[in-house]
Design an enzyme around this catalytic site. Structure first.
Site, PDB file in Angstrom:
ATOM      1  N   ASP A   1       5.202  -2.699  14.957  1.00 24.29           N
ATOM      2  CA  ASP A   1       3.822  -3.072  14.672  1.00 24.29           C
ATOM      3  C   ASP A   1       2.954  -1.893  15.118  1.00 24.29           C
ATOM      4  O   ASP A   1       2.671  -1.738  16.310  1.00 24.29           O
ATOM      5  CB  ASP A   1       3.461  -4.356  15.440  1.00 24.29           C
ATOM      6  CG  ASP A   1       2.011  -4.761  15.220  1.00 24.29           C
ATOM      7  OD1 ASP A   1       1.271  -4.000  14.545  1.00 24.29           O
ATOM      8  OD2 ASP A   1       1.620  -5.843  15.713  1.00 24.29           O
TER       9      ASP A   1
ATOM     10  N   GLY B   1       5.969   1.469   7.050  1.00 21.06           N
ATOM     11  CA  GLY B   1       5.859   0.859   5.721  1.00 21.06           C
ATOM     12  C   GLY B   1       7.088   1.180   4.889  1.00 21.06           C
ATOM     13  O   GLY B   1       7.037   1.253   3.666  1.00 21.06           O
TER      14      GLY B   1
ATOM     15  N   TYR C   1     -10.560  -1.897   1.011  1.00 20.39           N
ATOM     16  CA  TYR C   1      -9.437  -0.945   0.956  1.00 20.39           C
ATOM     17  C   TYR C   1      -9.969   0.477   0.771  1.00 20.39           C
ATOM     18  O   TYR C   1      -9.582   1.405   1.505  1.00 20.39           O
ATOM     19  CB  TYR C   1      -8.519  -1.343  -0.200  1.00 20.39           C
ATOM     20  CG  TYR C   1      -7.386  -0.397  -0.493  1.00 20.39           C
ATOM     21  CD1 TYR C   1      -6.337  -0.221   0.393  1.00 20.39           C
ATOM     22  CD2 TYR C   1      -7.346   0.307  -1.700  1.00 20.39           C
ATOM     23  CE1 TYR C   1      -5.284   0.627   0.106  1.00 20.39           C
ATOM     24  CE2 TYR C   1      -6.299   1.157  -2.002  1.00 20.39           C
ATOM     25  CZ  TYR C   1      -5.273   1.314  -1.099  1.00 20.39           C
ATOM     26  OH  TYR C   1      -4.222   2.155  -1.394  1.00 20.39           O
TER      27      TYR C   1
ATOM     28  N   GLN D   1       6.694  -0.488  -1.435  1.00 25.39           N
ATOM     29  CA  GLN D   1       7.018   0.091  -2.747  1.00 25.39           C
ATOM     30  C   GLN D   1       7.354   1.583  -2.644  1.00 25.39           C
ATOM     31  O   GLN D   1       8.381   2.029  -3.136  1.00 25.39           O
ATOM     32  CB  GLN D   1       5.841  -0.098  -3.716  1.00 25.39           C
ATOM     33  CG  GLN D   1       6.174   0.361  -5.131  1.00 25.39           C
ATOM     34  CD  GLN D   1       4.942   0.577  -6.006  1.00 25.39           C
ATOM     35  OE1 GLN D   1       3.808   0.605  -5.532  1.00 25.39           O
ATOM     36  NE2 GLN D   1       5.164   0.706  -7.295  1.00 25.39           N
TER      37      GLN D   1
ATOM     38  N   LYS E   1      -9.901   3.780   3.213  1.00 27.43           N
ATOM     39  CA  LYS E   1      -9.330   5.072   2.788  1.00 27.43           C
ATOM     40  C   LYS E   1     -10.345   6.198   2.998  1.00 27.43           C
ATOM     41  O   LYS E   1      -9.969   7.293   3.421  1.00 27.43           O
ATOM     42  CB  LYS E   1      -8.863   5.004   1.332  1.00 27.43           C
ATOM     43  CG  LYS E   1      -7.613   4.137   1.118  1.00 27.43           C
ATOM     44  CD  LYS E   1      -6.398   4.672   1.866  1.00 27.43           C
ATOM     45  CE  LYS E   1      -5.124   3.901   1.576  1.00 27.43           C
ATOM     46  NZ  LYS E   1      -4.017   4.262   2.478  1.00 27.43           N
TER      47      LYS E   1
HETATM   48  N1  SER Z   1      -2.256   0.903  -6.169  1.00 28.79           N
HETATM   49  C1  SER Z   1      -3.308   0.746  -5.226  1.00 28.79           C
HETATM   50  C2  SER Z   1      -4.034  -0.525  -5.410  1.00 28.79           C
HETATM   51  O1  SER Z   1      -4.079  -0.987  -6.530  1.00 28.79           O
HETATM   52  C3  SER Z   1      -4.274   1.897  -5.355  1.00 28.79           C
HETATM   53  O2  SER Z   1      -4.195   2.710  -4.247  1.00 28.79           O
HETATM   54  O3  SER Z   1      -4.570  -1.056  -4.499  1.00 28.79           O
END
Ligand code: SER
Length: 325
Positions: free
Chosen positions: A58, A13, A148, A17, A152
């Site tokens: 990948d 990655g 997401y 960012q 996590k």
């Molecule tokens: N910045 C991330 C998001 O908004 C939070 O882990 O998905």
């Protein structure tokens, strides 16, 4: 200093960012040639390309990952590749695949090849509405509402398991929204806090996708990088949490950020058109209790809302003046 045969760091990655800035810091600290940047789809920028090795990888394909680890003699991995919260809701199956398969492969390779250390970021997205939203404790209940967040939580448990069962030295922090001036975030719920600076400087107008009073935990990039580097350098005996550490820096609402930006750009106008991301933000903490990270490995952020805003405006203004958008 780089020596032939020296062990290497791999950053997945690396075009993202956090990766684009963390890779450069790692190269400064450990030597340019010792840090292999890996991207997948996004093209690397000039700084990333010219400062050390770059490869396409990948990480859902374990053989590809194994090959890179062998070829470059990798012994430490910063695994940053992931699909973020808002993008995840658009394609939950894809988010599960990318986030879980890559982490699983990284941990397996770390186990099989006895790698020295792995860093993997978790997120404030592990929390859901059942957790206290103010000063959310380290051990609050984890019932996230986004895919997401689910990846996590599952990832944190997997890291903890690999540490307990196999002794893999994997370390993690739960990042809040990250604000930075180099590379735009993609697909997150906290992205507004970066976009707003670009639009305030370029157009003096911004339409925010969250309500004005939505308070979320945030952090400026230098603190974000410092968290990863400090945790990775810490003596293993000091790491008492092997799921993921809460780390906090700043908490603010869009309205508070707008007021701060207006100190520099008085005629800036922000409108509010909340979309599906509002629901995600409403399920997350407003502030975080990070006392465990402070006690265990000396976490101590430097930037507050005022100093972050000042630095963002200075950096972006300079960049735009040079014609770099
Ligand atoms: N910045 C991330 C998001 O908004 C939070 O882990 O998905």
């Amino acid at each position: 200093m780089y020596r032939k045969g020296m062990k290497k760091i791999l950053v997945t990655g690396a075009t993202g960012q956090i990766g684009s800035e963390l890779t450069l810091e790692l190269r400064n600290k450990y030597g340019r040639e010792n840090v292999v940047a890996a991207g997948h789809k996004r093209k690397p920028d000039e700084k990333l390309l010219s400062s050390g090795p770059f490869i396409y990888l990948d990480a859902t394909k374990k053989e590809e990952l194994e090959k890179v680890v062998e070829e470059y003699n990798v012994d430490t991995i910063y695994h940053l590749a992931a699909v973020l919260s808002a993008a995840g809701e658009e394609n939950p199956q894809h988010a599960w695949k990318i986030n879980m398969e890559t982490l699983y492969n990284i941990l397996e390779v770390a186990r099989e090849k006895s790698l020295t250390r792995v860093f993997w970021p978790s997120s404030i997205a592990v929390f859901g509405p059942e957790a206290p939203r103010v000063k959310t404790p380290q051990n609050a209940v984890l019932i996230p509402r986004t895919i997401y967040g689910v990846t996590k939580v599952a990832g944190e448990l997997l890291c903890n398991y690999y540490f307990l069962r196999y002794g893999v030295d994997v370390r993690s922090v739960r990042y809040p929204g990250i604000i930075s001036s180099e590379t735009l975030p993609g697909g997150g719920t906290t992205d507004y806090a970066v976009e707003i600076f670009y639009e305030a400087i370029r157009r003096k107008r911004y339409t925010c996708f969250l309500r004005a009073d939505t308070v979320l935990p945030m952090m400026y990039m230098p603190d974000c990088i410092n968290a990863a580097l400090t945790l990775m350098e810490a003596d293993p005996a000091r790491i008492r949490c092997r799921t993921s550490y809460n780390v906090a820096a700043i908490s603010f609402s869009p309205a508070e950020l707008v007021a701060e930006i207006k100190k520099y750009i008085p005629d800036f106008i922000c409108e509010y058109k909340p979309d599906f991301r509002q629901k995600i933000a409403d399920s997350w903490p407003m502030s975080i209790d990070d006392s465990a990270a402070r006690e265990d490995w000396g976490w101590n952020p430097k930037y507050d809302l005022a100093s972050m805003t000042k630095d963002m405006i200075e950096k972006l203004t300079k960049r735009f003046a040079k014609g770099h958008f």
